[in-house]
Design an enzyme around this catalytic site. Structure first.
Site: not given
Length: 240
Positions: A97, A160, A192
């Protein structure tokens, strides 16, 4: 789909996350929660140095280990991001991430921001790369849409929303813009939502939005994630 089935579906989309001042004991407890009576979460996410502990705790579960890179400010150097990535992947991380340099992007240095995505993607090899745009830092949804398109062009596997470390986390407006950018790209890019998602109602809203834009069959753990620390408890309470 019944309410019970919907809640179980949401559990299977969670990236169960601990990004405070985590300790080994915290990681062990977090990993133990990842397999529930209603099915496993999608991944467990924490700091890169805890990769070995997470891999050991989750061995045999099939649950991926995700780690954060260039977190939380996105201000690290390209070299540091590559070094973090190589160390995490070497320790067995399944997913990354990455906080991209969103401040550089906003300052007009778009290629610099895109280059970090490309470099981390290359260093990570086949490791799934989720790029944190920090959607709450964008004053304009048009700019967020452009940033989403740039991240996709730079080969992000998933977009994300947030780190959860600035005052404004995920929002449905930001999620809509990002999902629409994914749909328009025609590429196999996931989404996400993270940052302030704590209740079953919050999570359901993001799932419903993804279904609206991408189609009823689109949301799976491969395409849709919800990053959270307390959401799992809320879903389990609702199921009880």
């Amino acid at each position: 789909m019944s309410d019970t089935a919907r809640l179980r579906q949401l559990i299977g989309l969670i990236d169960l996350t601990s990004l405070n001042d985590a300790k080994d004991d915290d990681i062990a407890a977090l990993s133990a929660k990842a397999t529930t009576p209603h099915g496993p979460v999608a991944a467990v996410c924490s700091w890169a140095p805890f990769t070995p502990e997470m891999k050991t705790a989750l061995k045999g579960s099939g649950i991926p280990v995700a780690v954060v890179i260039n977190f939380p400010t996105g201000d690290g150097t390209l070299e540091d991001a590559i070094s973090e990535t190589e160390a995490a992947v070497g320790a067995g991380a399944d997913e990354l991430d990455l906080v991209w340099p969103y401040k550089a992007w906003q300052a007009g240095r778009r290629e610099e921001a895109m280059e970090m995505i490309r470099a981390v993607k290359k260093a990570g090899g086949n490791t799934k790369l989720k790029v944190i745009l920090e959607s709450g830092a964008f004053e304009s949804l048009d700019d967020l849409a452009a940033a989403s398109r740039d991240a996709i062009a730079a080969d992000a596997d998933t977009l994300k929303t947030s780190t959860g470390k600035i005052p404004k986390g995920a929002s449905l407006d930001a999620a809509r813009v990002m999902l629409e950018a994914i749909k328009e790209s025609g590429q196999s890019v996931g989404f996400k939502a993270s940052g302030g998602i704590r209740s079953a109602e919050d999570a359901e809203a993001y799932l419903a939005l993804a279904e609206e834009i991408m189609g009823k069959d689109w949301p799976t753990p491969k395409t849709l994630r919800i990053g959270a620390s307390s959401l799992l408890d809320a879903l389990l309470d609702a199921l009880e």
